[in-house]
Enzyme design. Structure first.
Site, PDB file in Angstrom:
ATOM      1  CG  ASP A  74      -1.956   1.379   1.458  1.00 18.60           C
ATOM      2  OD1 ASP A  74      -1.989   1.835   0.248  1.00 18.60           O
ATOM      3  OD2 ASP A  74      -2.556   1.389   2.201  1.00 18.60           O
ATOM      4  CG  ASP A 255      -3.850   4.281  -3.324  1.00 15.69           C
ATOM      5  OD1 ASP A 255      -3.396   3.584  -2.819  1.00 15.69           O
ATOM      6  OD2 ASP A 255      -5.081   4.830  -3.033  1.00 15.69           O
TER       7      ASP A 255
END
Length: 383
Positions: A74, A255
């Site tokens: 992440d 992201d």
């Protein structure tokens, strides 16, 4: 072992991305000058995370003796935590008693910080003897069946995660590798492959620099100064479709934990009109016919003095995975979705998983910049 983030339906998948969205150039060297430096290279695997959501996971060893956990990679969070799947039962961990809490738009997790031994599977020589790791005690609104999250976003994203010390941050794994002189700079190189490009070897994380064998030429752009994108791996860019502008130069974020490619609502409408896509109510994606697919133009991202193109095939959801998103076998869905706000909100695009699997990406904390490069898979027709 393949981890799964359990979303029971497409609505849950979209809410996952929306939760992340709510939470959130310059031309530089493009070289391989540091290619001779030995760095930890961590294998990552594609993970079907449920509900049509796909991402990448890395295996890590925690504790002594070690237990192996499968963690989601992440780039939009800074805290590494475990316990959502395989429980944390380490005999070597030290409970600090420090609470940790992260709130999302559609959920949250709560836990405690432990200090324990940490290493990546396959590169155990780069061991961190005392890493601060979140151990989850409960979650709300987040159905997650992988073992946790590997947070490799900017360290400052950890602000407000410690309720008793809101201005304190926790060192990321990249910070800790640097502190032990395993790497020379706080830097992560990321290589993914498109779904279906190779059934065995899906990519890697390279800490401390890039792996030049994975890309052709890399160009960097500075982290944007526009909030809120400036808190993340945020950049400025302009987007065109077939040469026609659909989004003027503005700020947004990169992201890896977001599935789709998001555009400000007005830019999305221009893309929809140009492609002729019709919103499918079953999954919230634009659907086009086979004829319209053959008429698609390139979607062009103008970043740091260079143009990165998503070919038509890279703009559609993998048809082999249509069952994940309530689609028919031969249906064709576009991977571009709309943000809730028009241009000017400070976060006018999100380059998610579907973009990152087409380009090598470099995250340089020390000089606050992000780099992109073409790979052998940039123009692969696999969808």
């Amino acid at each position: 072992m393949t981890g799964r983030l359990a979303f029971s339906n497409v609505t849950a998948l979209l809410r996952h991305d929306e939760a992340r969205l709510a939470a959130f150039g310059e031309y530089s060297t493009h070289g391989r000058s540091d290619a001779d430096t030995v760095r930890p290279k961590v294998h990552v695997s594609q993970a079907d995370l449920g509900g049509g959501f796909f991402g990448y996971t890395a295996k890590v060893n925690i504790g002594n003796p070690p237990t192996t956990y499968n963690l989601i990679v992440d780039t939009a969070s800074a805290i590494t935590w475990v316990g959502s799947g395989l429980p944390y039962l380490s005999r070597s961990g030290v409970d600090t008693g420090v609470p940790v809490a992260v709130d999302y738009r559609y959920g949250s997790f709560r836990g405690t910080i432990f200090v324990d031994q940490f290493s990546f599977e396959g590169v155990e020589d780069y061991m961190i003897p005392g890493m601060q790791i979140g151990v989850v005690s409960n979650t709300q609104g987040i159905a997650i069946n992988v073992d946790g999250v590997l947070g490799i976003g900017p360290t400052s994203l950890g602000l407000n995660a410690l309720p008793n010390s809101l201005q304190q941050t926790i060192p990321t794994i990249t910070d800790l590798l640097m502190s032990r002189d395993y790497i020379r700079r706080v830097f992560v190189g990321m290589f993914f492959q498109p779904i279906g490009a190779n059934p065995h070897d899906y990519g890697e994380l390279c800490f401390g620099g890039t792996n030049p064998n994975m890309y052709q030429r890399i160009i960097y752009t500075a982290i944007t100064t526009t909030a809120p994108s400036s808190r993340y791996w945020g950049i400025d860019q302009r987007i065109t479709y077939g040469g026609g502008e659909i989004l003027a130069k503005t700020a947004g974020v990169v992201d890896s934990g977001c599935t789709f490619l998001y555009l400000a609502s007005d830019a999305y409408e221009r893309y929809r009109a140009a492609t002729g896509g019709i919103l499918n109510p079953a999954n919230g994606l634009l659907q086009i016919s086979l004829q319209q697919y053959h008429q698609l133009a390139d979607l062009e991202f103008h970043i740091g003095g260079r143009i990165y193109r998503l070919i038509p095939n890279a703009q559609i959801w993998p048809r082999s995975l249509n069952y994940n998103i309530n689609g028919g076998l031969n249906d064709i869905f576009l991977i571009v979705k709309a943000l809730e706000t028009p241009t000017g909100a400070g976060k006018d695009f999100v380059l998610g998983y579907v973009f990152l699997q087409r380009f090598y990406t470099a995250f340089d904390s020390g000089t606050r910049r992000v780099g992109f490069a073409r790979t052998t898979h940039t123009d692969t027709v696999v969808n």
